[in-house]
Design a protein around this motif. Structure first.
Motif, PDB file in Angstrom:
ATOM      1  N   ASP A 193       0.836  -1.289   0.009  1.00  0.00           N
ATOM      2  CA  ASP A 193      -0.071  -0.126  -0.027  1.00  0.00           C
ATOM      3  C   ASP A 193       0.853   1.381   0.150  1.00  0.00           C
ATOM      4  O   ASP A 193       0.655   2.209  -0.748  1.00  0.00           O
ATOM      5  N   VAL A 194       1.824   1.210   0.849  1.00  0.00           N
ATOM      6  CA  VAL A 194       2.787   2.418   0.915  1.00  0.00           C
ATOM      7  C   VAL A 194       3.609   2.582  -0.318  1.00  0.00           C
ATOM      8  O   VAL A 194       3.813   3.707  -0.850  1.00  0.00           O
ATOM      9  N   TYR A 195       4.069   1.384  -0.913  1.00  0.00           N
ATOM     10  CA  TYR A 195       4.732   1.419  -1.987  1.00  0.00           C
ATOM     11  C   TYR A 195       3.954   2.188  -3.308  1.00  0.00           C
ATOM     12  O   TYR A 195       4.624   2.963  -4.078  1.00  0.00           O
ATOM     13  N   GLU A 196       2.702   1.631  -3.460  1.00  0.00           N
ATOM     14  CA  GLU A 196       1.938   2.233  -4.241  1.00  0.00           C
ATOM     15  C   GLU A 196       1.599   3.676  -4.093  1.00  0.00           C
ATOM     16  O   GLU A 196       1.651   4.484  -5.216  1.00  0.00           O
ATOM     17  N   GLU A 197       1.286   3.973  -2.955  1.00  0.00           N
ATOM     18  CA  GLU A 197       0.918   5.383  -2.697  1.00  0.00           C
ATOM     19  C   GLU A 197       2.133   6.495  -2.924  1.00  0.00           C
ATOM     20  O   GLU A 197       2.067   7.599  -3.521  1.00  0.00           O
ATOM     21  N   THR A 198       3.480   5.887  -2.596  1.00  0.00           N
ATOM     22  CA  THR A 198       4.430   6.868  -2.983  1.00  0.00           C
ATOM     23  C   THR A 198       5.221   6.542  -4.315  1.00  0.00           C
ATOM     24  O   THR A 198       6.269   7.345  -4.554  1.00  0.00           O
ATOM     25  N   HIS A 199       4.502   5.959  -5.243  1.00  0.00           N
ATOM     26  CA  HIS A 199       4.808   5.987  -6.486  1.00  0.00           C
ATOM     27  C   HIS A 199       4.100   6.326  -7.250  1.00  0.00           C
ATOM     28  O   HIS A 199       4.178   5.997  -8.808  1.00  0.00           O
ATOM     29  N   LEU A 263      10.465   1.747   6.386  1.00  0.00           N
ATOM     30  CA  LEU A 263       9.450   1.496   7.312  1.00  0.00           C
ATOM     31  C   LEU A 263       8.973   0.078   7.874  1.00  0.00           C
ATOM     32  O   LEU A 263       8.749  -0.125   8.930  1.00  0.00           O
ATOM     33  N   PHE A 264       9.115  -0.788   6.789  1.00  0.00           N
ATOM     34  CA  PHE A 264       8.817  -2.063   6.916  1.00  0.00           C
ATOM     35  C   PHE A 264       9.920  -3.092   7.338  1.00  0.00           C
ATOM     36  O   PHE A 264       9.744  -4.263   7.747  1.00  0.00           O
ATOM     37  N   GLY A 265      11.033  -2.586   6.710  1.00  0.00           N
ATOM     38  CA  GLY A 265      12.266  -3.672   6.986  1.00  0.00           C
ATOM     39  C   GLY A 265      12.068  -4.930   5.863  1.00  0.00           C
ATOM     40  O   GLY A 265      11.281  -4.737   5.009  1.00  0.00           O
ATOM     41  N   GLU A 266      13.214  -5.832   5.811  1.00  0.00           N
ATOM     42  CA  GLU A 266      13.040  -6.640   5.014  1.00  0.00           C
ATOM     43  C   GLU A 266      11.822  -7.559   5.412  1.00  0.00           C
ATOM     44  O   GLU A 266      11.258  -8.230   4.358  1.00  0.00           O
ATOM     45  N   PHE A 267      11.484  -7.729   6.498  1.00  0.00           N
ATOM     46  CA  PHE A 267      10.481  -8.703   6.831  1.00  0.00           C
ATOM     47  C   PHE A 267       9.629  -7.947   7.694  1.00  0.00           C
ATOM     48  O   PHE A 267      10.451  -7.507   9.007  1.00  0.00           O
ATOM     49  N   SER A 268       8.666  -7.313   7.926  1.00  0.00           N
ATOM     50  CA  SER A 268       7.839  -6.704   8.941  1.00  0.00           C
ATOM     51  C   SER A 268       7.436  -7.594  10.059  1.00  0.00           C
ATOM     52  O   SER A 268       7.343  -8.709   9.820  1.00  0.00           O
ATOM     53  N   GLU A 269       7.327  -6.924  11.297  1.00  0.00           N
ATOM     54  CA  GLU A 269       7.118  -7.753  12.410  1.00  0.00           C
ATOM     55  C   GLU A 269       5.560  -8.417  12.311  1.00  0.00           C
ATOM     56  O   GLU A 269       5.518  -9.431  12.650  1.00  0.00           O
TER      57      GLU A 269
END
Length: 365
Positions: A193-199, A263-269
């Motif tokens: 979601d963040v990737y799409e929003e920021t691109h 924000l999310f790291g390689e694998f998010s928590e």
């Protein structure tokens, strides 16, 4: 900052990943940038990278940050949580100072070193940065021209060419962008979601051709996942759509650089927890299958054993009848009743086994 009263501090909020958000996020970042521009805090002379700055200087800058900002170190009552938060906040500030220090030196090089052809011109007073000590600048000119630095510079240029070409987050961190999306949509956004929003631009168009290709591939993979054709996680999808050749080491996990994985790291928590939950569920399902299979095998073996016992009893019955025909009087053993009782005992035990196995099945369910 200059108008703040003695003892006054700006409150900086942090998200669940330990990244600053809110109104004073940018002020904290700018203050870290100002600290490393002061050679009394972060010297330039004979220092090739931030790690070589003396520890007492780093401690000084950390304390200066604490003097100006309330970063939530006193919010927790439990000592263990306070220590954990202290280490997390200090780690973030040190990495932020590191990044600001690198950027400051990079701007010095691009604005004052790269603009001149020779070291002689670079060392002319009119071409030198007036906010840098002459001795510091002379050493930097020598260092920027060294073979070691040139190799490092070429390697960094190559790495930069592998980075995602452009985004629309601007100077706003992805942590703050995610927070803004959460306030707007009332739902915590995921990695994609963040990737799409920021691109995407304000007109909902991809910011670059590379972003367009990545978003189209992301859409295709999401449709395949929805249809059950693949079972990739958001992080695995992102790993597929990000530019090829982009080094994993540049996907920063700490949140100090404007990268999607900051924000999310390689694998998010959340994804790690989901994976652990899925693994536990799969293990439970496998255990259930194994238990059911074991019960079925036990049921088959029990039936075979009972059949063998019945055959033995039948054989014994006819053998004793045969002996009677030969003149042996074995009527006192009452073999007919023994045989019927044996059959009845077998049937009762078989019913009991059925009930026990059914009970085990229900417990595993």
């Amino acid at each position: 900052m200059a108008k703040m009263r003695p003892g006054e501090k700006l409150k900086v909020d942090f998200n669940m990943n330990g990244q600053p958000i809110g109104d004073h996020r940018a002020t904290l970042a700018n203050y870290c940038g100002a600290l490393v521009k002061d050679p009394l805090n972060a010297p330039l002379y004979e220092v090739e990278q931030f790690s070589q700055i003396p520890q007492e200087n780093k401690d000084k800058m950390w304390q200066l940050v604490l003097d100006k900002f309330d970063i939530g170190l006193d919010d927790d009552q439990e000592e263990e949580e306070r220590k954990k938060k202290y280490m997390q906040r200090r780690k973030f500030i040190m990495e932020s100072l590191n990044k600001k220090y690198r950027n400051f030196r990079a701007r010095l090089k691009s604005a004052y070193y790269d603009t001149e052809e020779t070291d002689e011109d670079r060392l002319k007073e009119e071409n030198m940065p007036n906010f840098v000590d002459k001795k510091d600048w002379e050493w930097l000119v020598k260092y920027f021209g060294s073979e070691e630095f040139q190799k490092k510079s070429q390697r960094n240029i190559k790495n930069r060419s592998c980075l995602d070409a452009g985004h629309t987050a601007g100077s706003k961190s992805f942590a703050q962008k995610a927070e803004d999306m959460y306030k707007r949509d009332k739902v915590m956004p995921g990695l994609l979601d963040v990737y799409e929003e920021t691109h995407l631009t304000s007109d909902k168009l991809p910011v670059t051709q590379m972003a367009s290709d990545a978003l189209n591939e992301m859409k295709r993979l999401l449709e395949q996942r929805k249809a059950g054709e693949i079972s990739l996680t958001d992080e695995e999808i992102y790993a597929k759509i990000k530019p090829k050749g982009k080094r994993n080491s540049r996907d920063r996990r700490t949140g100090v650089s404007p990268s999607i994985t900051s924000l999310f790291g390689e694998f998010s928590e959340c994804e790690k927890l989901r994976k652990e939950a899925d693994k536990a569920m799969n293990e439970a399902a496998e255990a259930k299958k194994e238990a059911i299979s074991a019960n079925e095998q036990n049921k088959i073996l029990t039936k075979k054993l009972k059949d063998v016992e019945r055959e033995n009893k039948v054989t014994r019955h006819f053998f004793e009848k045969f002996l009677n025909t030969l003149g042996y009087n074995l009527s006192e053993f009452n073999m007919d009743e023994d045989f019927e009782e044996s059959n009845e005992e077998y049937d009762n035990e078989e019913d009991k086994d059925e009930e026990e196995i059914s009970g085990n099945d229900r417990r595993h369910e």
